[in-house]
Motif scaffolding. Structure first.
Motif, mmCIF file in Angstrom:
data_model
loop_
_atom_site.group_PDB
_atom_site.id
_atom_site.type_symbol
_atom_site.label_atom_id
_atom_site.label_comp_id
_atom_site.label_asym_id
_atom_site.label_seq_id
_atom_site.Cartn_x
_atom_site.Cartn_y
_atom_site.Cartn_z
ATOM 1 N N ASP A 143 2.489 1.499 19.396
ATOM 2 C CA ASP A 143 1.593 1.673 18.271
ATOM 3 C C ASP A 143 0.862 0.351 18.068
ATOM 4 O O ASP A 143 1.045 -0.607 18.819
ATOM 5 C CB ASP A 143 2.356 2.129 17.021
ATOM 6 N N ALA A 144 0.022 0.306 17.029
ATOM 7 C CA ALA A 144 -0.830 -0.866 16.860
ATOM 8 C C ALA A 144 -0.001 -2.145 16.732
ATOM 9 O O ALA A 144 -0.306 -3.169 17.335
ATOM 10 C CB ALA A 144 -1.709 -0.669 15.624
ATOM 11 N N LYS A 145 1.097 -2.059 16.004
ATOM 12 C CA LYS A 145 1.872 -3.268 15.736
ATOM 13 C C LYS A 145 2.535 -3.811 17.001
ATOM 14 O O LYS A 145 2.511 -5.012 17.262
ATOM 15 C CB LYS A 145 2.932 -2.967 14.669
ATOM 16 N N THR A 146 3.139 -2.888 17.781
ATOM 17 C CA THR A 146 3.818 -3.367 18.979
ATOM 18 C C THR A 146 2.810 -3.806 20.027
ATOM 19 O O THR A 146 3.046 -4.759 20.754
ATOM 20 C CB THR A 146 4.757 -2.299 19.571
ATOM 21 N N GLU A 151 0.462 -8.280 22.910
ATOM 22 C CA GLU A 151 -0.720 -9.111 23.140
ATOM 23 C C GLU A 151 -0.432 -10.580 22.841
ATOM 24 O O GLU A 151 -0.849 -11.474 23.575
ATOM 25 C CB GLU A 151 -1.847 -8.647 22.221
ATOM 26 N N LYS A 152 0.317 -10.794 21.775
ATOM 27 C CA LYS A 152 0.663 -12.169 21.419
ATOM 28 C C LYS A 152 1.556 -12.812 22.479
ATOM 29 O O LYS A 152 1.404 -13.992 22.789
ATOM 30 C CB LYS A 152 1.399 -12.189 20.070
ATOM 31 N N ASP A 185 0.077 -5.198 19.390
ATOM 32 C CA ASP A 185 -0.301 -6.500 18.874
ATOM 33 C C ASP A 185 0.738 -7.546 19.282
ATOM 34 O O ASP A 185 0.398 -8.634 19.743
ATOM 35 C CB ASP A 185 -0.380 -6.382 17.351
ATOM 36 N N LEU A 186 2.005 -7.200 19.151
ATOM 37 C CA LEU A 186 3.077 -8.124 19.517
ATOM 38 C C LEU A 186 3.026 -8.435 21.017
ATOM 39 O O LEU A 186 3.133 -9.593 21.428
ATOM 40 C CB LEU A 186 4.442 -7.522 19.139
ATOM 41 N N GLN A 195 1.276 -20.767 10.235
ATOM 42 C CA GLN A 195 2.051 -19.839 11.063
ATOM 43 C C GLN A 195 2.489 -20.568 12.322
ATOM 44 O O GLN A 195 1.671 -21.162 13.019
ATOM 45 C CB GLN A 195 1.177 -18.642 11.438
ATOM 46 N N PRO A 248 8.969 -4.350 23.073
ATOM 47 C CA PRO A 248 8.004 -3.913 22.055
ATOM 48 C C PRO A 248 7.343 -2.585 22.441
ATOM 49 O O PRO A 248 6.971 -1.807 21.578
ATOM 50 C CB PRO A 248 6.963 -5.038 22.031
ATOM 51 N N GLU A 251 7.870 -15.464 14.803
ATOM 52 C CA GLU A 251 6.814 -16.156 14.066
ATOM 53 C C GLU A 251 7.372 -16.576 12.731
ATOM 54 O O GLU A 251 8.124 -15.842 12.100
ATOM 55 C CB GLU A 251 5.622 -15.217 13.858
#
Lengths: 600, 600
Positions: free
Chosen positions: B3-6, B11-12, B8-9, B488, B371, B476
């Protein structure tokens, strides 16, 4: 050149390697696959120790080298840029008679290994007087059955002689071969209508054709030109390709190096000499990036020049490529010395200017005296900025660095001084047949602190090194046992740092639980820090002999004195040294440190 | 499911990996090559530490495992015998519209990643009431431009449903997807004339075809069927092929294991999830050879059976395959725990009897919560004697062992007891659909002490493990600086045993030669034993932050107290802990041991 004695020695090493689990033929139960080898339990540990020794020498003992671990399959464009796709080829001939493939540069070695050539060579020993035209013909007739009907020995002497002359220059071929061929050529054979014979059957060879050495594959489901890929023929290119990423992600500054260990593949036409020339092998390569000499001059006024007494112990800021190159030759020699390869087994070959690749400034091969000949272990090349420049051009991505100190030095110059500097560089480049315009463009960047680093490349072969270590360690000893019976024993005198097993631990007797219990304790004490071998079966002499053959430098025996039979010796053990059989007594409490000091 | 959050993770993590030199795309300056990755300086050290951890756990901490280092290219016959040439294939479809290739088992994951499927899924959330036939048509029309004209969502629901049902059994697909499709299938769509849509464009997919995953090459100068070779798709087979050589050259006795670490290649149709599914990867495989249960029974009267409270801490002579299998699951779990992967991030999937390969007795996957989903890190399979038997048959070379203890036990049996034993084994084999004749032949050998060992195979992926370690370590933190500004920060909480850099060494100020001199001393003291990083630039807080992001567990600062400003603190340093920022003071003389205790 292989003679009976060295062939015999190699056979013994190959046989020991299999028997003790150093090296097996790959896929042996299916008849093997030519040019591929597997390392057994002892070989895997030995190779691992050598790999670690290199990695530690680069990454732990220095601050200016960092690591990379890149993929074996890279984008095809890498090999176009590096020149491998177009030029990484060996000239090869096919025998029209037996259809075998012959690598042109191996022709003489293969020839010289044939018994019929050897006996022919004896016929023509200079001064032996045994040879004349009639004699040769008679001999050839007698050997007729072993040879193809069209044998003409050397029928293109001008070709043969040029190959021979080159190799003799390199010290690779024996003087008598040259004389033999000169003799044959001048006295016996014409110069027209003759061909080079096949070393296997004497048949006619085709003219040499280039044969690319890269193994091909296709990635992705459809086999097409689009997804053609090569297995890397060297690890070095990935270092150049990732240069910018490494630079941007690490806090490094030129001069610094990137090192890598990994497999590489070359489709050798004739894999040979055990693991020495195989199709799959492991490399340990360092690309050490330095400033161009012109940049050193800008910052430090001059470039240190090499001379025989130059101090190479610590890098200096005013070193140019030549000092760095010499420095790395010294460093790598030191590395080999540290793992037991001394000056007695090493040699060097400095490539002559005319032998160098067009971009290379100097190349030295560190050679090892193998039983089958003195051959390359490592090449150390000063490659200029060729590689980074090629990739920069082909990829269209800058692979330059910016050096604040360089810019500051340039900024201190007056306009006239800058002009003088540029003129000087142009003059110098012109002398080396490089364009004045290129020199001006290079200077213009340099004066802004920007340049493409130059590189010194020490490139070592791990399998070759493993083989060298095995050959150097191999010794045979005549030894009398207690009854005076003379026995032949094999001892592998590995340096303790690289030995696959560091220590054997033995209870004197296996049927005494106290001895066994204590021996297990000592074993447990040592095992976590190094590779140990516990052995309780057979006479103690037999157990020593087994470890000698595996190259284990030390054996520890737990006896009744350890248990306190002589109270003053309680909790001490006997350490027996592999190389001289010397024994000494040491408290168990000191054993670990005693050992670690010797194996690290 | 991503999903968007994972996403995103991930990607980080990908971005940090590139920025700090853990992982780069292979051949990036040439646009990259799909499915290949390079490890940068920190990644190479991390991977190396994991490789060493595995090797030490197998070779140093145990006595019953030895190593092998085999070639990547083996004889083609190996892959015929193992079944890879014929059956190592994934079913794959091609989209008739966009020509993309889709691996059948990835179809749903790819579907679910498409925004249009996600929004469609929202429409049909059970109980949402938002969905009905008209609604779907309206929605599909609105999305028309994004979809191929022949989109029919799920047009072969019986196929789709069987895939879905299987995967839901494995716990791999979310419940709502199943409901969604059940709903679609039953309410909206017919069962004839429909096709599975392409996840990329909605076009029609061809029926799945098998696609062999081995990368091909040719060794030797001529490309022909004769010298076709494969890059190994797993390291395991070389272990089976060299089983006899290892047995003959090492002093081992079943039960024992052969371990190997090395590269393997699979021509994945759709490499994905960063380094998780790539075309080139590194495996750490152990083949642990054990006695067949029948042999254990002969020697020990019975075979220990597994139960939930069984003691798996030390292998016992009466263990059969099940106990050994459970033991290895426990051992491997312990291994992951020891390098920082605890029960919170691990999971297990026990294959159902109907999922097992025909020769496998049990397989468990050790999973990690990535993730992008909970995915396999290691598979531990009880493979019976399938592999050795296959190679024995194909190569025509015996791969059996002789066990003196077994023969002695058999010799103690009376003729009647032997007959009873054979009958019992025949009965048992018959129950498992294996021939009575085969059972008799097996027993006949067994009673002479001869058998083909069975095997337990813990097979781990090094790149997956490296990625898991990165994901587990990634955190983080919000942190206020001295001025209260919230910042951060990224911290990689690697276990000290695997952290690529073990300690950072800083002089408090870089312009105080005494501080710098002392810091260099401390650095030199530690550097030989572990990877250290010396840093003198920037505020101390900035230097801590840099090391936090690299995952360095400890930082040592040399300050004025070290130099003796407070005499009682002379020659002590500050150690700062990465995870809680805690600082403590330690004499330099104790520093090395303090550190080694924590990183080994």
């Amino acid at each position: 050149m292989a003679d009976a004695k060295t062939a015999d020695l190699m056979e013994k090493i190959v046989s020991l390697s299999k028997r003790r689990g150093f090296v097996y033929q790959s896929s042996e139960i299916y008849g093997g696959i030519n040019g591929f080898w597997d390392y057994g339990p002892l070989g895997a540990e030995l190779k691992r120790n050598l790999r670690d020794a290199w990695w530690y020498a680069m990454m732990r003992e220095r601050e200016d080298v960092i690591g990379l671990d890149a993929s074996i399959i890279l984008h095809r464009a890498v090999w176009k840029a590096s020149g491998h796709e177009d030029t990484f080829a060996d000239p090869m001939s096919t025998c029209k008679h037996c259809k075998k493939l012959i690598r042109s540069d191996q022709w003489w070695t293969l020839m010289s290994e044939q018994p019929w050539v050897q006996s022919l060579a004896e016929l023509v020993q200079p001064g032996s007087g045994a040879f004349n035209g009639t004699g040769l013909m008679k001999w050839a007739k007698g050997k007729g059955k072993q040879l193809a009907p069209n044998l003409a020995l050397v029928r293109k002497p001008e070709v043969t002689l040029s190959w021979l002359a080159q190799d003799i220059e390199k010290g690779k071929r024996p003087q008598d071969a040259r004389e033999f061929y000169l003799y044959l050529a001048s006295e016996q054979l014409g110069t027209t209508g003759f061909v080079t014979p096949c070393p296997h059957c004497g048949g006619e060879l085709t003219a040499p054709r280039p044969f690319n050495l890269m193994l091909k594959t296709h990635t992705g489901p459809i086999e097409s030109e689009d997804n053609l890929a090569y297995l890397r023929p060297e690890t070095a290119q990935a270092i150049f390709v990732q240069f910018k990423n490494v630079l941007d992600s690490s806090r490094v500054k030129v001069p610094f190096g990137i090192g890598q260990i990994g497999k590489a593949f070359r489709n050798e036409i004739t894999p040979r000499n055990f693991t020495f020339r195989s199709r799959e092998f492991e490399q340990m390569e360092l690309e050490f990036f330095i400033l161009p000499d012109e940049a050193v001059r800008l910052v430090h006024g001059s470039v240190a020049s090499w001379h025989a007494d130059a101090d190479l112990s610590r890098p200096q800021p005013n070193w140019g490529w030549e000092m760095w190159h010499r420095y790395w030759v010294a460093q790598r020699t030191q590395f080999y010395n540290n793992i037991g390869l001394g000056t007695d087994v090493l040699d060097y070959y400095w490539q002559k200017p005319e032998e160098l690749a067009h971009y290379a400034k100097a190349t030295v091969d560190i050679l090892f005296k193998f039983p089958f000949g003195t051959e390359e272990l490592e090449g150390i090349a000063a490659r200029g900025d060729f590689d980074l420049t090629q990739h920069q051009k082909r990829a269209g991505k800058p692979l330059e660095v910016f050096d604040e100190e360089l810019r500051a030095a340039a900024n201190k110059l007056s306009a006239e001084q800058k002009q003088a500097f540029i003129a000087e560089v142009q003059e110098d480049w012109n002398d080396r047949n490089k364009s004045r315009d290129d020199a001006a463009a290079f200077c213009e960047k340099l004066l802004r602190g920007v340049y493409v680093p130059h590189v010194i490349e020490p490139s070592a072969g791990l399998d070759r090194l493993t083989l060298a270590i095995l050959c150097a360690a191999y010794t045979e000893e005549q030894k009398s046992d207690v009854n005076g019976k003379v026995e032949q024993r094999t001892v592998l005198r590995f340096h303790p740092r690289v030995a696959p097993i560091k220590v054997g631990v033995f209870p004197l007797l296996k049927n005494k639980p106290e001895l066994v219990g204590k021996a297990r304790e000592v074993f447990a004490l040592l095992k976590k820090d190094c590779q140990c071998f516990y052995d309780e079966s057979g006479a103690i002499g037999r157990r020593y002999a087994r470890q000698d053959e595996a190259g284990t430098p030390f054996c520890v025996t737990i006896d009744f004195d350890t248990l306190g039979e002589k109270p003053e010796l309680k909790d001490t053990v006997t350490i027996r040294h592999r190389d001289d059989g010397r024994q000494e007594r040491l408290p168990i409490s000191e054993l670990r440190d005693w050992l670690l000091m010797r194996i690290r």
